[in-house]
Write an enzyme that holds these catalytic residues in place. Structure first.
Site, PDB file in Angstrom:
ATOM      1  N   PHE A 123     -29.877  60.010 130.483  1.00  0.00           N
ATOM      2  CA  PHE A 123     -30.196  58.951 129.524  1.00  0.00           C
ATOM      3  C   PHE A 123     -28.902  58.474 128.875  1.00  0.00           C
ATOM      4  O   PHE A 123     -28.075  59.287 128.448  1.00  0.00           O
ATOM      5  CB  PHE A 123     -31.177  59.444 128.459  1.00  0.00           C
ATOM      6  CG  PHE A 123     -31.725  58.320 127.628  1.00  0.00           C
ATOM      7  CD1 PHE A 123     -32.690  57.473 128.146  1.00  0.00           C
ATOM      8  CD2 PHE A 123     -31.243  58.074 126.358  1.00  0.00           C
ATOM      9  CE1 PHE A 123     -33.184  56.405 127.400  1.00  0.00           C
ATOM     10  CE2 PHE A 123     -31.734  57.016 125.607  1.00  0.00           C
ATOM     11  CZ  PHE A 123     -32.702  56.184 126.128  1.00  0.00           C
ATOM     12  N   ASP A 192     -31.922  68.151 126.305  1.00  0.00           N
ATOM     13  CA  ASP A 192     -32.610  67.016 125.702  1.00  0.00           C
ATOM     14  C   ASP A 192     -34.072  67.093 126.139  1.00  0.00           C
ATOM     15  O   ASP A 192     -34.383  66.961 127.326  1.00  0.00           O
ATOM     16  CB  ASP A 192     -31.961  65.707 126.165  1.00  0.00           C
ATOM     17  CG  ASP A 192     -32.540  64.486 125.463  1.00  0.00           C
ATOM     18  OD1 ASP A 192     -33.668  64.563 124.954  1.00  0.00           O
ATOM     19  OD2 ASP A 192     -31.860  63.438 125.458  1.00  0.00           O
ATOM     20  N   TYR A 217     -41.015  60.161 118.520  1.00  0.00           N
ATOM     21  CA  TYR A 217     -41.907  59.005 118.620  1.00  0.00           C
ATOM     22  C   TYR A 217     -42.542  58.820 119.989  1.00  0.00           C
ATOM     23  O   TYR A 217     -43.289  57.872 120.196  1.00  0.00           O
ATOM     24  CB  TYR A 217     -41.193  57.717 118.200  1.00  0.00           C
ATOM     25  CG  TYR A 217     -39.877  57.418 118.883  1.00  0.00           C
ATOM     26  CD1 TYR A 217     -39.833  56.886 120.158  1.00  0.00           C
ATOM     27  CD2 TYR A 217     -38.675  57.639 118.226  1.00  0.00           C
ATOM     28  CE1 TYR A 217     -38.634  56.595 120.768  1.00  0.00           C
ATOM     29  CE2 TYR A 217     -37.468  57.353 118.818  1.00  0.00           C
ATOM     30  CZ  TYR A 217     -37.445  56.835 120.103  1.00  0.00           C
ATOM     31  OH  TYR A 217     -36.244  56.549 120.702  1.00  0.00           O
ATOM     32  N   LYS A 218     -42.294  59.725 120.910  1.00  0.00           N
ATOM     33  CA  LYS A 218     -42.952  59.637 122.220  1.00  0.00           C
ATOM     34  C   LYS A 218     -44.251  60.437 122.194  1.00  0.00           C
ATOM     35  O   LYS A 218     -45.242  60.007 121.614  1.00  0.00           O
ATOM     36  CB  LYS A 218     -41.985  60.102 123.311  1.00  0.00           C
ATOM     37  CG  LYS A 218     -40.765  59.197 123.468  1.00  0.00           C
ATOM     38  CD  LYS A 218     -39.856  59.692 124.563  1.00  0.00           C
ATOM     39  CE  LYS A 218     -38.727  58.742 124.881  1.00  0.00           C
ATOM     40  NZ  LYS A 218     -37.777  58.528 123.755  1.00  0.00           N
ATOM     41  N   ARG A 364     -42.362  52.112 135.585  1.00  0.00           N
ATOM     42  CA  ARG A 364     -42.672  53.473 135.174  1.00  0.00           C
ATOM     43  C   ARG A 364     -43.991  53.495 134.415  1.00  0.00           C
ATOM     44  O   ARG A 364     -44.229  52.675 133.535  1.00  0.00           O
ATOM     45  CB  ARG A 364     -41.529  53.977 134.276  1.00  0.00           C
ATOM     46  CG  ARG A 364     -41.584  55.423 133.883  1.00  0.00           C
ATOM     47  CD  ARG A 364     -40.400  55.762 132.984  1.00  0.00           C
ATOM     48  NE  ARG A 364     -40.536  55.158 131.653  1.00  0.00           N
ATOM     49  CZ  ARG A 364     -39.802  55.492 130.601  1.00  0.00           C
ATOM     50  NH1 ARG A 364     -38.841  56.381 130.734  1.00  0.00           N
ATOM     51  NH2 ARG A 364     -40.000  54.914 129.428  1.00  0.00           N
TER      52      ARG A 364
END
Length: 405
Positions: A123, A192, A217-218, A364
């Site tokens: 990422f 991560d 927040y996921k 995705r």
């Protein structure tokens, strides 16, 4: 497949939890791996914080409402979700900021070593944070492909930094095996967990992990820009020296000393004043995910993604899957490669099927098991088949835009 999906929903022991979330009517939401749905209880909690704790309690609420201890309290609730002890986790700042803090701390703990090893395609913020330390002469970035990471571990590597579930493909790393290999080479490891926490079982302590960060927040459904979290293994707490020496990380912040003296526990990772509103929303999501249970969520997420592949095959679609075909080797998502992935994604969104696009050619689909139904999956596959077979994705309004979100 619609009939089968109804049967699967009827047998789903988690189906009733969907009612605890606000899922907009007419929407099939397959982007919970970017932003989780709103827990219905969050509205009431935020109203309470705003009206009673802030509005009436004012500054007294730092003590009376427990604001001062929120970061540690919520970190302690996240800890069981990632296989950590409560005093090893704290909710604070953003994932990017927490990465920077732990990168710098790890380098400080490995004098004479400057290399931070990661993989190309990690990422971006993870790699960008290494670059920031590189500019200060404190770090040296080294990238190696997945199959070559262990071979790239040498006496110059201070830290191995990887994302457990890859954000594009969902492919998983073996946390225990790579942690062991890095530590055998004298390096520390930073994981991560942004695309894992709340959807996949993680056991940091069993793997003897050093450090970890994750997103709020996921899958934890803390809301846009929710505070993140950081993990430091107990054995490192007495040696840690993070660079952002703000007042909330001080051993006695209200002594207002001119000199910094770090707190002895996980609270030393704090920097500025805790964001009370953001933490309040995050706590609701964490409590709800903990109530459902990560083990059950993972079992359902695997079933949902496997069912989607079954539906795709039933429609006769020939799509290039870039996620591992075995659901045990991927996160809670499926990613497909197509030269017109952006237009396909936009055509699906126009139909109310919300997934996302990742440059240059990936669309995705995330399977957040807390609120998705098997009927959603069957319907999403039907819409995808219709979009591809009709060619509607070729319409001008679905063409590639300069700004891609």
């Amino acid at each position: 497949m619609i009939e089968k999906s109804r049967e699967l929903d009827a047998a789903d022991p988690l189906s009733h939890f969907r009612e605890r979330f606000h899922v907009p009517k007419g929407v099939i939401y397959l982007d919970g791996n970017s932003l989780g749905c709103l827990p219905k209880a969050t509205r009431g909690r935020m109203q309470e914080v705003i009206d009673r704790e802030w509005g009436e309690g004012l500054i007294r609420s730092w003590n009376d409402a427990g604001w001062f201890d929120m970061a540690k309290r919520i970190g302690g609730k996240i800890a069981p979700l990632i296989g950590a002890q409560p005093h090893e986790v704290i909710a604070c700042d953003s994932t990017s900021v927490n990465i920077f803090k732990l990168l710098a701390a790890a380098l400080d703990m490995r004098p004479g070593r400057k290399v931070v090893l990661s993989e190309p395609g990690n990422f971006p913020t993870d790699l960008y944070m290494i670059a920031g330390l590189e500019r200060q002469g404190l770090a040296e970035r080294r990238l190696a492909e997945r199959g070559e990471l262990i071979g790239a571990l040498d006496e110059d590597v201070a830290l191995l930094m990887l994302t457990h579930a890859h954000y594009k493909t969902g492919e998983l790393f073996d946390i225990a095996a790579l942690t062991e290999a890095a530590q055998a080479a004298g390096a520390l490891v930073l994981w991560d967990l942004s695309h894992s926490t709340g959807a996949l079982p993680v056991d940091l302590n069993a793997a003897n992990a050093d450090f970890a960060v994750g997103c709020g927040y996921k899958y934890l459904c803390g809301g846009p820009g929710a505070p993140a979290f950081a993990f430091v293994a107990e054995r490192h707490l007495g040696r840690l020296a993070q660079p952002l020496t703000g007042w909330f990380g001080h051993s006695a912040p209200f002594a207002f000393s001119d000199d910094y003296d770090a707190a002895s526990g996980i609270e030393q990772l704090l920097c500025g004043t805790s964001p009370v509103l953001g933490l309040s929303a995050l706590e609701v999501g964490v409590d709800l995910i903990a109530e459902i249970g990560v083990g059950r969520l993972h079992q359902k997420s695997r079933a949902l993604s496997d069912f989607f592949l079954e539906c795709v095959a039933d429609h006769g679609l020939d799509l290039e899957l870039v996620s591992p075909p075995d659901s045990g080797e991927r996160g809670s998502q499926l990613s497909f490669r197509h030269p017109d992935a952006y237009a396909i994604c936009q055509a699906l969104i126009a139909r109310g099927v919300i997934g996302d696009f990742r440059d240059p050619d990936i669309f995705r689909l995330g399977f957040a098991p807390a609120y998705l139904r098997f009927t959603d999956i069957a319907e999403a596959a039907r819409h995808l088949a219709e979009v591809l077979e009709s060619g509607e994705w070729q319409r001008e309004e679905f063409g590639r835009r300069a700004a891609v979100t």
